[in-house]
Design an enzyme around this catalytic site. Structure first.
Site, PDB file in Angstrom:
ATOM      1  N   ARG A  43       0.844  -1.221   0.000  1.00  0.00           N
ATOM      2  CA  ARG A  43       0.000   0.000   0.000  1.00  0.00           C
ATOM      3  C   ARG A  43       0.874   1.264   0.000  1.00  0.00           C
ATOM      4  O   ARG A  43       0.608   2.230   0.720  1.00  0.00           O
ATOM      5  CB  ARG A  43      -0.925   0.037   1.225  1.00  0.00           C
ATOM      6  CG  ARG A  43      -1.919  -1.082   1.315  1.00  0.00           C
ATOM      7  CD  ARG A  43      -2.955  -1.064   0.177  1.00  0.00           C
ATOM      8  NE  ARG A  43      -3.886  -2.139   0.395  1.00  0.00           N
ATOM      9  CZ  ARG A  43      -3.653  -3.394   0.014  1.00  0.00           C
ATOM     10  NH1 ARG A  43      -2.541  -3.703  -0.638  1.00  0.00           N
ATOM     11  NH2 ARG A  43      -4.543  -4.334   0.237  1.00  0.00           N
ATOM     12  N   SER A  90     -10.602   0.150   4.004  1.00  0.00           N
ATOM     13  CA  SER A  90      -9.736  -0.104   5.173  1.00  0.00           C
ATOM     14  C   SER A  90      -9.130   1.199   5.660  1.00  0.00           C
ATOM     15  O   SER A  90      -8.480   1.908   4.885  1.00  0.00           O
ATOM     16  CB  SER A  90      -8.597  -1.043   4.789  1.00  0.00           C
ATOM     17  OG  SER A  90      -9.132  -2.226   4.284  1.00  0.00           O
ATOM     18  N   GLU A 145      -4.365   4.186   6.270  1.00  0.00           N
ATOM     19  CA  GLU A 145      -4.165   3.919   4.839  1.00  0.00           C
ATOM     20  C   GLU A 145      -4.544   5.133   3.976  1.00  0.00           C
ATOM     21  O   GLU A 145      -3.790   5.490   3.077  1.00  0.00           O
ATOM     22  CB  GLU A 145      -4.975   2.687   4.441  1.00  0.00           C
ATOM     23  CG  GLU A 145      -4.680   2.232   3.028  1.00  0.00           C
ATOM     24  CD  GLU A 145      -5.477   1.008   2.617  1.00  0.00           C
ATOM     25  OE1 GLU A 145      -5.342  -0.047   3.264  1.00  0.00           O
ATOM     26  OE2 GLU A 145      -6.235   1.121   1.633  1.00  0.00           O
TER      27      GLU A 145
HETATM   28  C1  LIG Z   1     -15.249   0.483  -0.035  1.00  0.00           C
HETATM   29  C2  LIG Z   1     -13.781   0.671  -0.372  1.00  0.00           C
HETATM   30  C3  LIG Z   1     -12.988  -0.435  -0.596  1.00  0.00           C
HETATM   31  C4  LIG Z   1     -11.628  -0.284  -0.900  1.00  0.00           C
HETATM   32  N1  LIG Z   1     -10.891  -1.411  -1.125  1.00  0.00           N
HETATM   33  C5  LIG Z   1      -9.581  -1.287  -1.422  1.00  0.00           C
HETATM   34  C6  LIG Z   1      -8.784  -2.452  -1.664  1.00  0.00           C
HETATM   35  O1  LIG Z   1      -9.261  -3.585  -1.623  1.00  0.00           O
HETATM   36  N2  LIG Z   1      -7.464  -2.278  -1.929  1.00  0.00           N
HETATM   37  C7  LIG Z   1      -6.901  -1.034  -2.006  1.00  0.00           C
HETATM   38  O2  LIG Z   1      -5.689  -0.957  -2.267  1.00  0.00           O
HETATM   39  N3  LIG Z   1      -7.625   0.079  -1.797  1.00  0.00           N
HETATM   40  C8  LIG Z   1      -8.945  -0.011  -1.511  1.00  0.00           C
HETATM   41  N4  LIG Z   1      -9.681   1.119  -1.285  1.00  0.00           N
HETATM   42  C9  LIG Z   1      -9.036   2.436  -1.329  1.00  0.00           C
HETATM   43  C10 LIG Z   1      -9.194   3.200  -2.686  1.00  0.00           C
HETATM   44  O3  LIG Z   1     -10.259   2.699  -3.427  1.00  0.00           O
HETATM   45  C11 LIG Z   1      -7.934   3.107  -3.545  1.00  0.00           C
HETATM   46  O4  LIG Z   1      -6.824   3.594  -2.838  1.00  0.00           O
HETATM   47  C12 LIG Z   1      -8.064   3.911  -4.852  1.00  0.00           C
HETATM   48  O5  LIG Z   1      -6.948   3.689  -5.665  1.00  0.00           O
HETATM   49  C13 LIG Z   1      -8.227   5.405  -4.628  1.00  0.00           C
HETATM   50  O6  LIG Z   1      -8.564   5.968  -5.865  1.00  0.00           O
HETATM   51  P1  LIG Z   1      -9.264   7.378  -5.981  1.00  0.00           P
HETATM   52  O7  LIG Z   1      -9.324   7.742  -7.430  1.00  0.00           O
HETATM   53  O8  LIG Z   1     -10.549   7.390  -5.256  1.00  0.00           O
HETATM   54  O9  LIG Z   1      -8.189   8.306  -5.250  1.00  0.00           O
HETATM   55  P2  LIG Z   1      -8.455   9.625  -4.383  1.00  0.00           P
HETATM   56  O10 LIG Z   1      -9.053   9.259  -3.085  1.00  0.00           O
HETATM   57  O11 LIG Z   1      -9.159  10.651  -5.197  1.00  0.00           O
HETATM   58  O12 LIG Z   1      -6.954  10.091  -4.137  1.00  0.00           O
HETATM   59  C14 LIG Z   1      -6.083   9.326  -3.347  1.00  0.00           C
HETATM   60  C15 LIG Z   1      -4.698   9.980  -3.389  1.00  0.00           C
HETATM   61  O13 LIG Z   1      -4.174   9.893  -4.705  1.00  0.00           O
HETATM   62  C16 LIG Z   1      -3.929  11.202  -5.259  1.00  0.00           C
HETATM   63  N5  LIG Z   1      -4.309  11.142  -6.679  1.00  0.00           N
HETATM   64  C17 LIG Z   1      -5.510  10.778  -7.189  1.00  0.00           C
HETATM   65  N6  LIG Z   1      -5.436  10.778  -8.536  1.00  0.00           N
HETATM   66  C18 LIG Z   1      -4.179  11.150  -8.866  1.00  0.00           C
HETATM   67  C19 LIG Z   1      -3.482  11.348 -10.097  1.00  0.00           C
HETATM   68  N7  LIG Z   1      -4.069  11.159 -11.296  1.00  0.00           N
HETATM   69  N8  LIG Z   1      -2.177  11.754 -10.058  1.00  0.00           N
HETATM   70  C20 LIG Z   1      -1.551  11.952  -8.869  1.00  0.00           C
HETATM   71  N9  LIG Z   1      -2.155  11.794  -7.672  1.00  0.00           N
HETATM   72  C21 LIG Z   1      -3.454  11.386  -7.671  1.00  0.00           C
HETATM   73  C22 LIG Z   1      -4.781  12.144  -4.425  1.00  0.00           C
HETATM   74  O14 LIG Z   1      -4.249  13.457  -4.429  1.00  0.00           O
HETATM   75  C23 LIG Z   1      -4.727  11.469  -3.066  1.00  0.00           C
HETATM   76  O15 LIG Z   1      -3.511  11.770  -2.438  1.00  0.00           O
HETATM   77  C24 LIG Z   1     -11.051   1.004  -0.976  1.00  0.00           C
HETATM   78  C25 LIG Z   1     -11.876   2.126  -0.754  1.00  0.00           C
HETATM   79  C26 LIG Z   1     -13.219   1.969  -0.457  1.00  0.00           C
HETATM   80  C27 LIG Z   1     -14.081   3.187  -0.246  1.00  0.00           C
END
Ligand SMILES: Cc1cc2nc3c(=O)[nH]c(=O)nc-3n(C[C@H](O)[C@H](O)[C@H](O)COP(=O)(O)OP(=O)(O)OC[C@H]3O[C@@H](n4cnc5c(N)ncnc54)[C@H](O)[C@@H]3O)c2cc1C
Length: 360
Positions: free
Chosen positions: A185, A259, A355
């Protein structure tokens, strides 16, 4: 506050010289753009759907000296307060098959694509390797940030390279797998290069023949009735979606960020002494020296599962998930997280690391 530049329509708008520019919206409500449902505002917000709009947004932020926040699906952030500066919402779309040989395809995917829709797309086209990562919320561009992982597979296993823009210079850069420094992670973008690069596209190296990873116990159990060679990647994806739907609350119904804590990795010696006092402790070996503990077990056995603290709660089925049914402020969520960290540390001597990332 800098004078905002407005054009009338976000994506079809044009500056006087004919160059399309995005629309910068002041005082923009982000409650529906973060899965924790925290009600905060962005000083300025812009949604970008092309690289031209993106570069224009970066130029604007640089000229006006606005701090930048990059937003994907908002599923891995805790917004503790209103965000100063410019929130750039990445909505770049597109998938390109860039190369193939007998064994692999290389698929380049724009950062704004939805992660699970990409998994579905790959299943439809028989590009294998993403099936264990089914139903993870969020965007493709955010996936490398924390090297998303689930059910025995991590992003790094299917990753070839990514393209990003250096936020300070506006110049494009390519990161290979090694230069991303992926960990559990974790990546260089959560550490040394935090908030310095904006990822625009990710290239995946995917198998042409099924390459199933069935090692994860819950997955193995759910597929126990099938012979290994009769299992398809589509089946794996379906089973994982089912397990996830049963285990995790849907953020659209109960706001959450999945998580809330990483599984702590501790020295094997510390694990042995902990296990002497807590024989039920759930743990997985990492290597000869280290053991990964199940954070959910620690939180559950410290008595937190199902606890409600005002508008925030610890989920009743999965102690690792903090929920926000009462639309709490971000700092209230953080306060509960800190109480949990303290109580787990007092009981087990183990530090839990969050996380999601906290802003501002
Ligand atoms: C119900 C649920 C289940 C989940 N299960 C998992 C799982 O099984 N495994 C897991 O690893 N994660 C899990 N996650 C966490 C999450 O889904 C992941 O980390 C996902 O990759 C986040 O993507 P996002 O586009 O929503 O990022 P955001 O929340 O929008 O951003 C996260 C971070 O990334 C940065 N960011 C976003 N896009 C970019 C870009 N294009 N360039 C540079 N920086 C950027 C943001 O500034 C921030 O710091 C879960 C979340 C939820 C709500």
């Amino acid at each position: 506050m800098p004078p905002p530049v407005y054009y009338t329509n976000c994506n079809s708008a044009a500056a006087p010289d004919g160059i399309p520019v995005p629309l910068f919206l002041p005082n923009f409500d982000l409650q529906h753009l973060n899965t924790l449902g925290v009600p905060v505002k962005a000083q300025f917000y812009v949604s970008v759907t092309s690289e031209e709009e993106l570069l224009e947004a970066l130029r604007y932020a640089r000229n006006e000296k606005l701090p930048l926040f990059i937003l994907g699906g908002g599923s891995n952030i805790v917004l503790c307060d209103d965000l100063p500066g410019l929130v750039v919402h990445i909505r770049l779309q597109g998938k390109t098959l860039v190369a193939e040989d007998n064994e692999f395809v290389w698929l380049r995917v724009a950062a704004g694509e939805n992660w699970h829709e990409l998994v579905e797309y790959c299943l439809d086209f028989h590009y294998w390797g993403l099936e264990n990562l089914s139903l993870i919320p969020g965007s493709v561009g955010a996936a490398p940030i924390q090297n998303i992982g689930a059910y025995g597979v991590e992003l790094k296993d299917v990753f070839e390279e990514l393209t990003a823009i250096d936020i300070r210079s506006g110049l494009p850069v390519t990161f290979t797998r090694d230069s991303c420094e992926f960990g559990y992670r974790d990546s260089i973008f959560k550490g040394r290069l935090r908030d310095q690069y904006l990822i625009t596209a990710v290239t995946f190296k995917l198998h042409k023949q099924p390459h199933l990873v069935l090692s994860y116990p819950a997955l193995r159990e759910a597929l126990a009735a099938h012979a290994d060679d009769a299992i398809t990647p589509r089946q794996v994806s379906q089973v994982i979606c089912e397990i996830r739907r049963n285990k995790l609350p849907d953020p659209a119904q109960i706001p959450n960020v999945g998580s809330f804590f990483k599984n702590p990795v501790i020295p094997a010696t510390q694990y042995e002494s902990l296990r002497a006092n807590h024989p039920q402790l759930v743990a997985y070996p990492v290597d000869d020296q280290q053991v990964k503990l199940a954070a959910a077990w620690l939180i559950d056995n410290a008595g937190w599962r199902g606890q409600v603290c005002g508008p925030v709660a610890v989920h009743g089925q999965q102690a690792l998930v903090l929920t926000n049914p009462g639309h709490a402020k971000g700092h209230e969520v953080v306060a509960l997280a800190e109480k949990i960290q303290l109580s787990v540390f007092e009981k087990y001597g183990v530090a839990l690391e969050p996380e999601p990332r906290f802003y501002p």
